[in-house]
Design an enzyme around this catalytic site. Structure first.
Site, PDB file in Angstrom:
ATOM      1  N   GLU A  47       0.793 -25.079  -7.364  1.00 56.65           N
ATOM      2  CA  GLU A  47       1.789 -24.654  -8.360  1.00 56.65           C
ATOM      3  C   GLU A  47       3.202 -24.524  -7.787  1.00 56.65           C
ATOM      4  O   GLU A  47       3.880 -23.516  -7.996  1.00 56.65           O
ATOM      5  CB  GLU A  47       1.334 -23.350  -9.023  1.00 56.65           C
ATOM      6  CG  GLU A  47      -0.042 -23.505  -9.681  1.00 56.65           C
ATOM      7  CD  GLU A  47      -0.561 -22.230 -10.345  1.00 56.65           C
ATOM      8  OE1 GLU A  47       0.037 -21.162 -10.149  1.00 56.65           O
ATOM      9  OE2 GLU A  47      -1.585 -22.323 -11.059  1.00 56.65           O
ATOM     10  N   GLU A  88      -9.292 -28.361 -12.303  1.00 55.75           N
ATOM     11  CA  GLU A  88      -9.621 -27.064 -12.930  1.00 55.75           C
ATOM     12  C   GLU A  88      -9.837 -27.217 -14.436  1.00 55.75           C
ATOM     13  O   GLU A  88      -9.432 -26.354 -15.232  1.00 55.75           O
ATOM     14  CB  GLU A  88      -8.501 -26.053 -12.653  1.00 55.75           C
ATOM     15  CG  GLU A  88      -8.169 -25.916 -11.180  1.00 55.75           C
ATOM     16  CD  GLU A  88      -7.115 -24.859 -10.878  1.00 55.75           C
ATOM     17  OE1 GLU A  88      -6.883 -23.963 -11.706  1.00 55.75           O
ATOM     18  OE2 GLU A  88      -6.514 -24.942  -9.789  1.00 55.75           O
TER      19      GLU A  88
HETATM   20  C1  XIL Z   1      -8.269 -17.884 -11.420  1.00 53.86           C
HETATM   21  C2  XIL Z   1      -9.678 -17.346 -11.175  1.00 53.86           C
HETATM   22  O1  XIL Z   1     -10.633 -18.143 -11.812  1.00 53.86           O
HETATM   23  C3  XIL Z   1      -9.776 -15.929 -11.680  1.00 53.86           C
HETATM   24  O2  XIL Z   1     -11.038 -15.381 -11.361  1.00 53.86           O
HETATM   25  C4  XIL Z   1      -8.674 -15.089 -11.058  1.00 53.86           C
HETATM   26  O3  XIL Z   1      -8.707 -13.787 -11.584  1.00 53.86           O
HETATM   27  C5  XIL Z   1      -7.323 -15.706 -11.326  1.00 53.86           C
HETATM   28  O4  XIL Z   1      -7.324 -17.033 -10.825  1.00 53.86           O
HETATM   29  N1  XIL Z   1      -4.993 -21.778 -11.589  1.00 53.86           N
HETATM   30  C6  XIL Z   1      -5.560 -21.770 -10.343  1.00 53.86           C
HETATM   31  C7  XIL Z   1      -6.787 -20.964 -10.105  1.00 53.86           C
HETATM   32  O5  XIL Z   1      -5.137 -22.513  -9.441  1.00 53.86           O
HETATM   33  O6  XIL Z   1      -6.865 -20.504  -8.772  1.00 53.86           O
HETATM   34  C8  XIL Z   1      -6.887 -19.803 -11.073  1.00 53.86           C
HETATM   35  O7  XIL Z   1      -8.137 -19.158 -10.854  1.00 53.86           O
HETATM   36  C9  XIL Z   1      -6.733 -20.307 -12.491  1.00 53.86           C
HETATM   37  C10 XIL Z   1      -5.383 -20.928 -12.690  1.00 53.86           C
END
Ligand code: XIL
Length: 365
Positions: A149, A260
């Protein structure tokens, strides 16, 4: 107890009649799922992972704050447990993530910013952390989200520039990305190194991201690929919106990982992600007409996305952010509300989205 333990994994999940996703997409890309080690070893996740996944990402336990407890103090136990589980079932592991504006512990930034040596100290801590973590998992992790990010959400960040106004950027400037990637490459010459971000399906965000990527490639920073998070919701995004992001990566000779993927069943307005959230949709309950309609729309969307991914040879890994609907970060984001964003329901049974994705010969039911 013993009988349940010994029962074949697929029979417990009630999914013996369905194809394994990793086989369906074997000629295209790895099928990944994000999970935590304590979730991976229990049903329903365990059975689904063993049958369907060829890649695992840690939801939490490979982030900088759980692993980098303090300067030169590491806690690898949870991450090692997940890696061991994956390897014992022949599943590869994606590393997530080495450097992020979130989850960067204060010890990285200790000291007086007015001190002339402050920036070089922060740089050394980042380098040491990345080298030690990547070395620890050398040969066990096939790809790392090195920086997560990095691109700004709006032109307002860093004087209208492309970079997010993160603590890393404030101390080290844009070079923090170079530093992290070069350290990762030094620690493991074979692992694939990714710049991971969200919103690349939106033209303005994509432009900022590509500006950063091009600057790094020009400087010889060892970026192998782009991670597309793809946290989507029903009706928010089409395959046609995502296609230019894949094409832009291909034009630079890199590969794409979908890192994701999840599809919220709520068609929330952007204001739902504001603080405080506004205009979020009310909770949908399983068994309702709204639930069935949402799952149908979700299936159609999943299908069109997988059709897009298979059409692009540059897509070499596709990961859903979670395994089954019993465990999803979207139950707590952007508000507390049960969500159903994945391919398997809370009992681990295949959803319409699974069937739409796995059936590669017919349109979604
Ligand atoms: C999220 C996790 O799944 C949650 O359990 C945590 O509370 C917050 O982070 N983008 C990302 C991930 O790169 O690491 C994030 O994961 C979701 C958004």
């Amino acid at each position: 107890m013993a009988a349940a333990f010994l029962a074949p994994a697929v029979a417990r999940a009630g999914t013996s009649d369905i194809p394994a996703l990793k086989d369906v997409f074997r000629d295209h890309f790895k099928i990944g799922m994000a999970v935590d080690p304590w979730v991976a070893v229990e049903p329903p996740a365990r059975d689904i992972l063993i049958k369907h996944a060829s890649s695992i990402t840690a939801c939490e336990v490979m982030k900088p704050d759980p692993m980098g407890v303090a300067a030169d103090i590491y806690s690898f136990g949870d991450a090692d447990a997940l890696v061991d589980f994956a390897r014992s079932h022949g599943i590869a592991v994606r590393g997530h993530t080495l450097c992020w504006h979130k989850r960067a512990s204060d010890w990285f930034f200790a000291g007086d910013p007015a001190d002339a040596a402050y920036a070089s100290r922060v740089q050394a801590r980042l380098e040491t952390y990345v080298v030690n973590v990547v070395s620890h998992f050398r040969g066990k992790v096939y790809a790392w989200d090195v920086v997560n990010e990095a691109a700004a959400d709006s032109g307002a960040d860093v004087g209208g520039g492309a970079y997010r106004d993160s603590r890393w950027h404030q101390v080290l400037g844009p070079d923090y990305i170079d530093i992290a990637f070069r350290a990762a490459r030094a620690a493991d010459p074979a692992v694939q190194l990714f710049l991971n971000d969200y919103g690349l399906e939106k033209p303005d965000k994509r432009q900022r991201f590509m500006t950063i990527l091009d600057e790094k490639l020009k400087r010889g920073v060892p970026v192998d690929g782009v991670g597309h998070q793809l946290h989507l919701s029903i009706g928010s995004t089409t395959a046609a919106d995502i296609e230019p992001a894949l094409a832009a990566v291909e034009a630079r000779g890199l590969v794409s990982h979908v890192t994701e993927l999840d599809i919220s069943v709520y068609g929330d307005p952007a204001s739902c992600w504001d603080t405080p959230p506004a205009g979020c949709q009310p909770e949908i309950l399983p068994g309702s007409a709204a639930y069935d309609a949402a799952l149908k729309a979700q299936a159609d969307m999943y299908r069109s996305l997988f059709d897009l991914f298979t059409a692009h040879k540059s897509v070499t890994s596709v990961t859903t952010w979670g395994v089954a609907d019993d465990q999803t970060w979207l139950d707590a984001y952007p508000i507390m509300r049960k969500n159903y964003p994945l391919l398997f329901d809370a009992q681990g049974k295949p959803k319409p989205a699974f069937r739409a994705v796995a059936d590669t010969t017919h349109p979604a039911e």
